[in-house]
Design a protein around this motif. Structure first.
Motif, short mmCIF file in Angstrom:
data_model
loop_
_atom_site.label_atom_id
_atom_site.label_comp_id
_atom_site.label_asym_id
_atom_site.label_seq_id
_atom_site.Cartn_x
_atom_site.Cartn_y
_atom_site.Cartn_z
N ASP B 79 6.27 28.32 24.21
CA ASP B 79 5.77 28.37 25.59
C ASP B 79 6.77 29.11 26.46
N GLU B 80 6.41 29.34 27.73
CA GLU B 80 7.24 30.19 28.60
C GLU B 80 8.64 29.61 28.82
N ILE B 81 8.71 28.30 28.95
CA ILE B 81 10.02 27.68 29.17
C ILE B 81 10.93 27.88 27.96
N SER B 82 10.38 27.68 26.78
CA SER B 82 11.18 27.85 25.56
C SER B 82 11.61 29.30 25.37
N GLN B 83 10.73 30.22 25.74
CA GLN B 83 11.07 31.64 25.59
C GLN B 83 12.21 32.02 26.52
N ASN B 130 9.99 44.18 31.77
CA ASN B 130 8.55 43.98 31.64
C ASN B 130 8.22 42.67 30.92
N TRP B 131 8.96 42.40 29.87
CA TRP B 131 8.74 41.16 29.13
C TRP B 131 9.01 39.95 30.03
N LEU B 132 10.13 39.99 30.74
CA LEU B 132 10.53 38.88 31.59
C LEU B 132 9.55 38.69 32.75
N SER B 133 9.08 39.80 33.31
CA SER B 133 8.08 39.75 34.39
C SER B 133 6.83 39.02 33.93
N SER B 138 3.10 34.53 33.78
CA SER B 138 2.19 33.61 33.08
C SER B 138 2.71 32.17 33.16
N GLY B 139 4.03 32.02 33.20
CA GLY B 139 4.60 30.68 33.37
C GLY B 139 4.24 30.09 34.73
N ARG B 140 4.25 30.94 35.72
CA ARG B 140 3.89 30.47 37.07
C ARG B 140 2.42 30.09 37.14
N LYS B 141 1.57 30.91 36.50
CA LYS B 141 0.13 30.63 36.50
C LYS B 141 -0.18 29.29 35.85
N LYS B 142 0.61 28.99 34.80
CA LYS B 142 0.42 27.72 34.10
C LYS B 142 1.06 26.54 34.81
N GLY B 143 1.79 26.83 35.87
CA GLY B 143 2.46 25.76 36.58
C GLY B 143 3.78 25.33 35.95
N LEU B 144 4.26 26.13 35.02
CA LEU B 144 5.54 25.80 34.38
C LEU B 144 6.73 26.28 35.22
N PHE B 145 6.51 27.36 35.94
CA PHE B 145 7.54 27.92 36.81
C PHE B 145 7.04 27.93 38.25
N PHE B 147 8.16 30.06 41.78
CA PHE B 147 9.05 30.99 42.50
C PHE B 147 8.24 31.81 43.49
N GLU B 148 8.93 32.34 44.48
CA GLU B 148 8.31 33.17 45.49
C GLU B 148 8.44 34.64 45.10
N GLY B 149 7.57 35.47 45.62
CA GLY B 149 7.70 36.92 45.44
C GLY B 149 7.13 37.45 44.14
N GLU B 150 7.33 38.73 43.95
CA GLU B 150 6.81 39.43 42.79
C GLU B 150 7.52 39.02 41.49
N PRO B 151 6.79 38.85 40.42
CA PRO B 151 7.43 38.55 39.13
C PRO B 151 8.44 39.62 38.73
N ASN B 152 8.13 40.87 39.04
CA ASN B 152 9.05 41.95 38.68
C ASN B 152 10.39 41.82 39.40
N THR B 153 10.33 41.49 40.68
CA THR B 153 11.57 41.30 41.45
C THR B 153 12.34 40.10 40.92
N ARG B 154 11.62 39.04 40.62
CA ARG B 154 12.27 37.84 40.09
C ARG B 154 12.92 38.14 38.74
N ALA B 155 12.26 38.95 37.94
CA ALA B 155 12.83 39.35 36.64
C ALA B 155 14.12 40.14 36.85
N LEU B 156 14.10 41.06 37.81
CA LEU B 156 15.30 41.83 38.13
C LEU B 156 16.43 40.92 38.57
N MET B 157 16.09 39.90 39.32
CA MET B 157 17.12 39.00 39.83
C MET B 157 17.72 38.14 38.72
N ILE B 158 16.86 37.64 37.85
CA ILE B 158 17.37 36.82 36.74
C ILE B 158 18.22 37.67 35.79
#
Lengths: 190, 190
Positions: B79-83, B130-133, B138-145, B147-158
């Motif tokens: 799942d997204e958390i494990s990944q 791209n993978w992290l985005s 998908s983790g956010r859609k499932k309610g596992l994550f 966060f605010e803002g674009e997934p791409n920006t969040r990926a860049l930040m992580i």
DNA sequence: TTGTTTACTTACTTGTAAGTAAGTATCTTT
DNA sequence: AAAGATACTTACTTACAAGTAAGTAAACAA
């Protein structure tokens, strides 16, 4: 500074910093400097006997500039938001100029640096992190910032966003840095 | 891989990567490799005619390993958390071994790299982001994550937290990386 | 006005990095 | 058994990086 600083010495220091930020410490030579400044190789050695003296001076210079900025903001009584904003602007400027952060340039080279240079780099990181921690903490207390966890951890995260943000922008897309910068501020909003 | 790979070639590749991650690309030489492996300088040139061939292979290798990891997690239906956790663990391991991330090591040297190496580095960053985005999205859609803002920006930040986290840990305190790692996960909790 | 300091240049030395050409031993295919 | 191909070594070359010793011209100080 300003006491006893020959123009040539200043030019070497400036160009040395520029070369570290664009090519990296282990990729530039004294020839790069002497050619650009129209002087002889030995003239660079006259001011900075060894390369480690030059890097160390560059780092010390950066610490001084950082402290001047902090002092300046304190005397002008900048609030926490303005101070953070000013700090982010330094990085945004680097991004425009296709430079990276000194910490991010010398960090990967850390193991190849002289002990004295490492000490100065450490000093620089600690100073920045401590300042940023305090800024975040007092900003949160005033209700200007909102974030979870320790101020120190948050400071580490913001600094790492900036440091690697510039590196990633260099490799990927320059505009990626702007997204990061905006999101940092967005995330801190109460 | 695995098709037609001599042991010596593999050892050179491994040691080359190690040297890039510990000393930096412009600070190691073919002598470092030949001495360590007990072979002659020219033997390294036999497998990798020029240094740029070696770095490029190192980057390509890293891309392959990343893709294998992703494939592996997909077939095992992580799942997204494990990944995300598995991804963070790679960086935690680097931190323990006093290594930094390949992106963070070659990023500052980007301007000194051959065009082909730059292209591969770009490919690597884009693949990771791209993978992290997608993972975050998908983790956010499932309610596992959360966060605010674009997934791409969040990926860049992580990713920038991880990349510079290792660099800062090298300069300051090794344990700083752990704080960053924990806070990344904390921040994503719903 | 002589001596000293400043700011360099000239002319080296030493070391090492990158790369190559040619040779050789061993294994592999035909 | 002969001919490649593979996996190196030997023995170089070229270039440049780092650093130094000694000299010099100009400024400045006693």
């Amino acid at each position: 500074m300003s006491i006893k600083m020959s123009l040539t010495r200043e030019k070497i220091l400036e160009l040395g910093e520029d070369l570290i930020l664009t090519k990296g410490y282990n990729a530039f030579s004294y020839q790069d400097i002497s050619k650009e400044l129209g002087i002889k190789n030995a003239a660079v050695h006259y001011y900075f006997p060894a390369k480690e003296n030059l890097v160390t001076s560059v780092v010390k210079n950066n610490i001084l500039r950082f402290e001047e900025m902090v002092d300046n903001m304190n005397t002008r009584m900048f609030d926490e938001i303005s101070q953070l904003d000013a700090f982010l602007k330094i990085y945004a400027k680097s991004n425009r100029e296709e430079k990276i952060c000194l910490l991010g340039s010398l960090g990967p080279d850390f193991n190849t640096l002289a002990e004295i240079t490492r000490k100065e780099l450490q000093k620089m990181s600690v100073k920045i992190i401590n300042w940023l921690s305090k800024l975040l903490n007092s900003g949160r207390k005033k209700g200007l910032f909102s974030f979870e966890g320790e101020p120190n951890t948050r400071a580490l995260m913001i600094l790492s966003n900036l440091v690697a943000g510039l590196q990633l922008a260099r490799m990927m897309d320059k505009s990626d840095f702007k997204s990061i910068q905006s999101q940092i501020l967005e995330d801190l909003k109460p």
